[in-house]
Design an enzyme around this catalytic site. Structure first.
Site, short mmCIF file in Angstrom:
data_model
loop_
_atom_site.label_atom_id
_atom_site.label_comp_id
_atom_site.label_asym_id
_atom_site.label_seq_id
_atom_site.Cartn_x
_atom_site.Cartn_y
_atom_site.Cartn_z
N LYS A 146 0.84 -1.19 0.00
CA LYS A 146 0.00 0.00 0.00
C LYS A 146 0.87 1.24 0.00
O LYS A 146 2.01 1.22 0.49
CB LYS A 146 -0.89 0.01 1.24
CG LYS A 146 -1.91 -1.10 1.24
CD LYS A 146 -2.78 -1.01 2.47
CE LYS A 146 -3.79 -2.16 2.42
NZ LYS A 146 -4.69 -2.12 3.57
N ILE A 147 0.34 2.31 -0.55
CA ILE A 147 1.03 3.60 -0.57
C ILE A 147 0.00 4.67 -0.22
O ILE A 147 -1.15 4.59 -0.66
CB ILE A 147 1.69 3.86 -1.94
CG1 ILE A 147 2.57 5.10 -1.90
CG2 ILE A 147 0.66 3.96 -3.04
CD1 ILE A 147 3.44 5.28 -3.13
N LEU A 196 -2.34 7.74 -0.42
CA LEU A 196 -2.94 8.37 -1.59
C LEU A 196 -2.40 9.78 -1.81
O LEU A 196 -2.21 10.22 -2.93
CB LEU A 196 -4.46 8.39 -1.42
CG LEU A 196 -5.29 8.92 -2.57
CD1 LEU A 196 -5.09 8.04 -3.81
CD2 LEU A 196 -6.75 8.92 -2.20
N GLY A 205 0.53 12.58 -1.39
CA GLY A 205 1.97 12.65 -1.19
C GLY A 205 2.53 14.01 -1.56
O GLY A 205 1.83 14.86 -2.09
N LEU A 206 3.79 14.18 -1.28
CA LEU A 206 4.51 15.41 -1.61
C LEU A 206 5.36 15.17 -2.84
O LEU A 206 6.22 14.29 -2.84
CB LEU A 206 5.40 15.84 -0.44
CG LEU A 206 6.31 17.04 -0.71
CD1 LEU A 206 5.49 18.32 -0.79
CD2 LEU A 206 7.38 17.16 0.35
N GLY A 207 5.13 15.94 -3.88
CA GLY A 207 5.97 15.88 -5.07
C GLY A 207 7.09 16.89 -4.96
O GLY A 207 6.89 18.00 -4.47
N TRP A 230 9.54 17.42 -7.68
CA TRP A 230 10.16 17.72 -8.96
C TRP A 230 10.24 19.21 -9.21
O TRP A 230 9.31 19.96 -8.91
CB TRP A 230 9.38 17.03 -10.08
CG TRP A 230 10.07 17.07 -11.40
CD1 TRP A 230 11.34 16.68 -11.67
CD2 TRP A 230 9.52 17.52 -12.64
NE1 TRP A 230 11.63 16.84 -13.00
CE2 TRP A 230 10.52 17.37 -13.62
CE3 TRP A 230 8.31 18.04 -13.01
CZ2 TRP A 230 10.32 17.71 -14.95
CZ3 TRP A 230 8.11 18.38 -14.34
CH2 TRP A 230 9.11 18.21 -15.28
N ASP A 280 7.53 11.78 -3.16
CA ASP A 280 7.92 11.43 -4.52
C ASP A 280 9.17 12.22 -4.86
O ASP A 280 9.10 13.42 -5.13
CB ASP A 280 6.78 11.74 -5.48
CG ASP A 280 7.11 11.38 -6.92
OD1 ASP A 280 8.26 11.04 -7.22
OD2 ASP A 280 6.19 11.43 -7.75
N TYR A 313 10.87 11.66 -14.68
CA TYR A 313 10.22 10.44 -15.15
C TYR A 313 10.63 10.12 -16.59
O TYR A 313 10.84 11.03 -17.39
CB TYR A 313 8.70 10.59 -15.08
CG TYR A 313 8.22 10.63 -13.67
CD1 TYR A 313 7.84 11.83 -13.09
CD2 TYR A 313 8.19 9.48 -12.88
CE1 TYR A 313 7.41 11.89 -11.79
CE2 TYR A 313 7.76 9.53 -11.58
CZ TYR A 313 7.37 10.73 -11.03
OH TYR A 313 6.95 10.77 -9.74
#
Length: 52
Positions: free
Chosen positions: A13-14, A16, A18-20, A22, A45, A50
């Site tokens: 599981k992860i 739903l 999150g902190l991006g 990029w 993340d 990518y």
């Protein structure tokens, strides 16, 4: 804080939400990740880019 998750076929599981990170500047991303962890984020993340 209850965290909603996504489940994978293998049972993992992860979270739903999150902190991006990029395109963040180095010091900005460092401080953002520290703050996110302090307030309960568990999905960070950090992919450089990518598809490469």
């Amino acid at each position: 804080m209850e965290s909603k998750t996504l489940s994978f076929k293998n049972g993992d599981k992860i979270p739903l939400f999150g902190l991006g990170t990029w395109l963040s500047k180095p010091l900005e991303v460092y401080n953002a990740v520290l703050e996110a962890l302090e307030i309960g984020y568990r999905h960070i993340d950090c992919a450089y880019i990518y598809g490469h």
